[in-house]
Motif scaffolding. Structure first.
Motif, short mmCIF file in Angstrom:
data_model
loop_
_atom_site.label_atom_id
_atom_site.label_comp_id
_atom_site.label_asym_id
_atom_site.label_seq_id
_atom_site.Cartn_x
_atom_site.Cartn_y
_atom_site.Cartn_z
N ALA A 123 -6.48 40.53 -4.61
CA ALA A 123 -6.27 39.96 -3.27
C ALA A 123 -5.72 38.55 -3.37
N ALA A 124 -4.49 38.45 -3.84
CA ALA A 124 -3.89 37.14 -4.09
C ALA A 124 -3.74 36.31 -2.82
N SER A 125 -3.41 36.94 -1.72
CA SER A 125 -3.21 36.19 -0.48
C SER A 125 -4.52 35.60 -0.01
N GLY A 126 -4.57 34.28 -0.01
CA GLY A 126 -5.80 33.61 0.43
C GLY A 126 -6.74 33.26 -0.71
N LYS A 127 -6.50 33.89 -1.88
CA LYS A 127 -7.41 33.65 -2.99
C LYS A 127 -7.32 32.21 -3.49
N GLY A 128 -6.08 31.69 -3.57
CA GLY A 128 -5.90 30.32 -4.00
C GLY A 128 -6.57 29.36 -3.05
N THR A 129 -6.47 29.64 -1.76
CA THR A 129 -7.13 28.81 -0.77
C THR A 129 -8.64 28.86 -0.94
N LEU A 130 -9.16 30.05 -1.23
CA LEU A 130 -10.59 30.21 -1.46
C LEU A 130 -11.04 29.35 -2.64
N GLY A 131 -10.29 29.42 -3.73
CA GLY A 131 -10.63 28.62 -4.91
C GLY A 131 -10.58 27.13 -4.63
N LYS A 132 -9.56 26.73 -3.89
CA LYS A 132 -9.40 25.31 -3.56
C LYS A 132 -10.57 24.82 -2.71
N ARG A 133 -10.95 25.64 -1.72
CA ARG A 133 -12.06 25.26 -0.83
C ARG A 133 -13.39 25.24 -1.59
N LEU A 134 -13.55 26.18 -2.50
CA LEU A 134 -14.77 26.24 -3.29
C LEU A 134 -14.88 25.01 -4.19
N ALA A 135 -13.78 24.63 -4.79
CA ALA A 135 -13.75 23.45 -5.66
C ALA A 135 -14.09 22.19 -4.86
N LYS A 136 -13.54 22.09 -3.68
CA LYS A 136 -13.81 20.92 -2.83
C LYS A 136 -15.29 20.86 -2.46
N HIS A 137 -15.88 22.01 -2.16
CA HIS A 137 -17.29 22.06 -1.78
C HIS A 137 -18.20 21.52 -2.89
N TYR A 138 -17.88 21.86 -4.13
CA TYR A 138 -18.73 21.45 -5.26
C TYR A 138 -18.23 20.18 -5.96
N GLY A 139 -17.12 19.64 -5.52
CA GLY A 139 -16.60 18.44 -6.16
C GLY A 139 -15.98 18.72 -7.52
N TYR A 140 -15.46 19.95 -7.70
CA TYR A 140 -14.84 20.33 -8.96
C TYR A 140 -13.32 20.27 -8.85
N ARG A 141 -12.66 20.38 -10.00
CA ARG A 141 -11.21 20.46 -10.01
C ARG A 141 -10.78 21.92 -9.82
N HIS A 142 -9.58 22.12 -9.30
CA HIS A 142 -9.12 23.48 -9.02
C HIS A 142 -7.77 23.76 -9.67
N LEU A 143 -7.63 24.95 -10.22
CA LEU A 143 -6.36 25.37 -10.79
C LEU A 143 -6.06 26.80 -10.37
N ASP A 144 -4.98 26.96 -9.63
CA ASP A 144 -4.46 28.29 -9.30
C ASP A 144 -3.57 28.67 -10.47
N THR A 145 -4.11 29.47 -11.39
CA THR A 145 -3.38 29.75 -12.63
C THR A 145 -2.10 30.56 -12.38
#
Length: 212
Positions: free
Chosen positions: A9-31
């Motif tokens: 489910a690529a559509s929206g997945k990168g956004t999900l990862g980005k939002r999750l990283a922001k929530h926990y204060g982590y870095r995000h990489l859409d590989t």
């Protein structure tokens, strides 16, 4: 903590990862962007996408500063990336980059199609995101049209099914959930609900480990 997000489910997945990283204060990489960057370099050079030597050269010369280029989001580049990502030596070149990103503090969220199985098999949390292909096609069509592209939903669906089949059956790092991955079906979830569901999964894993 390392959080791996995989799935078709690529559509929206990168956004999900980005939002999750922001929530926990982590870095995000859409590989996927890494492979899209290699693919775009190949397309720009007019090179054969299956040319291993040129693909490896493009992978070695990647500039992370260009990962935000909107042109990387186009359907053409996405389809080309699926071809390039099946080349074993390209994956080998990019493996260390991704693992180093994951290892650096304070934590990271990586999303792609082989994070939990190959890139970070020891990730603390693994989430495998799926959605009905027709839903994914509709979302991707709307995203493309929002960027001003002329997208045909039926053609987009055909491309999605073709890419999924290719990625699931490739000999190197095939698309599949890790044995310990948590399934997240976002067919009927908007991004807010998807983020909440992902956070619930992460918190459940953390709570389980804290009780040990």
């Amino acid at each position: 903590m390392i959080i791996a997000i995989d799935g078709p489910a690529a559509s929206g997945k990168g956004t999900l990862g980005k939002r999750l990283a922001k929530h926990y204060g982590y870095r995000h990489l859409d590989t996927g962007v890494i492979y899209r960057a290699v693919a775009k370099a190949m397309l720009d050079a007019g090179a054969d996408l299956s040319n291993e030597m040129l693909a490896v050269s493009a992978a070695l010369e990647l500039d992370p500063e260009k990962f935000g280029n909107p042109a990387l989001k186009t359907q053409q580049v996405g389809d080309a990336a699926s071809v390039v990502s099946a080349i074993p030596k390209v994956r080998e070149v990019l493996l260390n980059f991704q693992r180093q990103f994951a290892a650096d503090p304070p934590g990271a969220v990586l999303d792609g199609r082989d994070i939990g199985t190959v890139i970070c098999p020891h990730a603390d949390v693994k989430i495998f995101v799926v959605a009905d292909p027709r839903v994914r096609a509709r979302r991707r069509t709307l995203e493309a049209r929002a960027r001003g592209e002329d997208a045909d939903e039926a053609a987009v669906l055909a491309d999605i099914l073709k890419r999924d089949e290719r990625d699931q059956n490739r000999p190197v790092a095939p698309l599949k959930p890790a044995p310990d991955a948590h399934l997240l079906d976002n067919s009927n979830l908007d991004i807010e609900a998807g983020v909440r569901a992902a956070i619930d999964i992460v918190e459940a894993v953390r709570a389980g480990r804290q009780r040990v």
